[in-house]
Design an enzyme around this catalytic site. Structure first.
Site, PDB file in Angstrom:
ATOM      1  N   ASN A   1       4.776  12.716  -2.820  1.00  0.00           N
ATOM      2  CA  ASN A   1       4.256  11.391  -3.150  1.00  0.00           C
ATOM      3  C   ASN A   1       4.079  11.184  -4.649  1.00  0.00           C
ATOM      4  O   ASN A   1       4.571  10.230  -5.200  1.00  0.00           O
ATOM      5  CB  ASN A   1       2.966  11.103  -2.397  1.00  0.00           C
ATOM      6  CG  ASN A   1       1.999  12.267  -2.416  1.00  0.00           C
ATOM      7  OD1 ASN A   1       2.332  13.376  -2.810  1.00  0.00           O
ATOM      8  ND2 ASN A   1       0.797  12.040  -1.970  1.00  0.00           N
TER       9      ASN A   1
ATOM     10  N   SER B   1      -3.610   2.199  -6.802  1.00  0.00           N
ATOM     11  CA  SER B   1      -5.007   2.024  -7.207  1.00  0.00           C
ATOM     12  C   SER B   1      -5.174   2.121  -8.721  1.00  0.00           C
ATOM     13  O   SER B   1      -6.146   1.625  -9.277  1.00  0.00           O
ATOM     14  CB  SER B   1      -5.911   3.044  -6.510  1.00  0.00           C
ATOM     15  OG  SER B   1      -5.675   4.343  -6.996  1.00  0.00           O
TER      16      SER B   1
ATOM     17  N   ASP C   1       0.012   7.720   7.427  1.00  0.00           N
ATOM     18  CA  ASP C   1       0.766   8.168   6.266  1.00  0.00           C
ATOM     19  C   ASP C   1       0.366   9.582   5.829  1.00  0.00           C
ATOM     20  O   ASP C   1       1.211  10.372   5.432  1.00  0.00           O
ATOM     21  CB  ASP C   1       0.588   7.191   5.111  1.00  0.00           C
ATOM     22  CG  ASP C   1       1.270   5.853   5.375  1.00  0.00           C
ATOM     23  OD1 ASP C   1       2.165   5.801   6.239  1.00  0.00           O
ATOM     24  OD2 ASP C   1       0.908   4.873   4.711  1.00  0.00           O
ATOM     25  N   GLY C   2      -0.915   9.900   5.909  1.00  0.00           N
ATOM     26  CA  GLY C   2      -1.372  11.235   5.534  1.00  0.00           C
ATOM     27  C   GLY C   2      -0.780  12.310   6.420  1.00  0.00           C
ATOM     28  O   GLY C   2      -0.374  13.376   5.946  1.00  0.00           O
TER      29      GLY C   2
ATOM     30  N   ASP D   1      -6.383   8.986 -20.088  1.00  0.00           N
ATOM     31  CA  ASP D   1      -7.153   9.939 -19.293  1.00  0.00           C
ATOM     32  C   ASP D   1      -6.222  10.784 -18.439  1.00  0.00           C
ATOM     33  O   ASP D   1      -6.602  11.826 -17.926  1.00  0.00           O
ATOM     34  CB  ASP D   1      -8.140   9.206 -18.383  1.00  0.00           C
ATOM     35  CG  ASP D   1      -9.336   8.652 -19.149  1.00  0.00           C
ATOM     36  OD1 ASP D   1      -9.537   9.038 -20.312  1.00  0.00           O
ATOM     37  OD2 ASP D   1     -10.062   7.829 -18.569  1.00  0.00           O
TER      38      ASP D   1
END
Length: 192
Positions: A127, A173, A54-55, A157
């Site tokens: 992305n 995540s 994917d990267g 944050d």
């Protein structure tokens, strides 16, 4: 087929380019493909074949966008997850697979961030885009989409705005949803 452009025109597979991850596995697959398929420069390609994970696909898509090209990318998974990729088959028929590929159009996000001092930063992302606090203080963020305020004051944050392409990485995540690649949806995910 994942790419920054729509479905290629007929006879679009006459000129192929190849982008390859630096891993041994991807390099070996590239050698096998180069022996049977002629590849040329990206700037002249009708389709770019991407070998890696994917990267590597995201890097290829950024390169396509940054260079102002209108060329689709077809990824073959030689990485770990391969959410954006097609299954690699050592003896697969690449040209036939390209001809049968179902296109998925990916539109990069354009983010305009204005700081308290009035500085404007324009950034593009395939992305996701993220804003993170830089001090120990909570960030107060206003979120506008297409010049319409969607969240007047978010206390966090930071915040992520992820496309379907980016929904499986940082967004996931941070407890954001995974979006189907062909959905026309964005995920707005606060961080802490």
């Amino acid at each position: 087929m994942t790419g920054a452009a729509a479905k290629p025109a007929e006879n679009a597979f006459e000129r192929l380019a190849l982008i390859v991850a630096e891993t041994d596995r991807a390099q070996e697959a590239a050698e096998r493909l180069r022996a049977i398929v002629p590849f040329g420069p990206l700037e002249q390609a009708d389709v770019v074949v991407v070998l890696g994970g994917d990267g590597t696909m995201l890097d290829a898509m950024h390169r396509i966008v940054d260079e102002g090209l209108d060329v689709p990318a077809y990824g073959l998974n030689l990485g770990t997850v391969g959410f954006l990729m097609n299954r690699y088959r050592r003896h697969g028929q690449l040209l036939e697979r390209l001809a049968r590929a179902r296109p998925i159009v990916v539109r990069p996000l354009k983010m305009e961030a204005v700081t308290r001092a009035g500085a404007v930063h324009n950034l593009y992302a395939i992305n996701e885009v993220s804003l993170l606090r830089e001090t120990r203080q909570t960030a107060w963020i206003e979120v506008s989409v297409n010049e319409k305020v969607r969240v007047a004051e978010l206390s966090a944050d930071g915040v992520l705005l992820a496309t379907p392409v980016g929904s499986t990485a940082y967004n996931y995540s941070a407890n954001g949803p995974i979006l189907p690649l062909d959905s026309q949806t964005l995920a707005l995910t606060p961080i802490s």
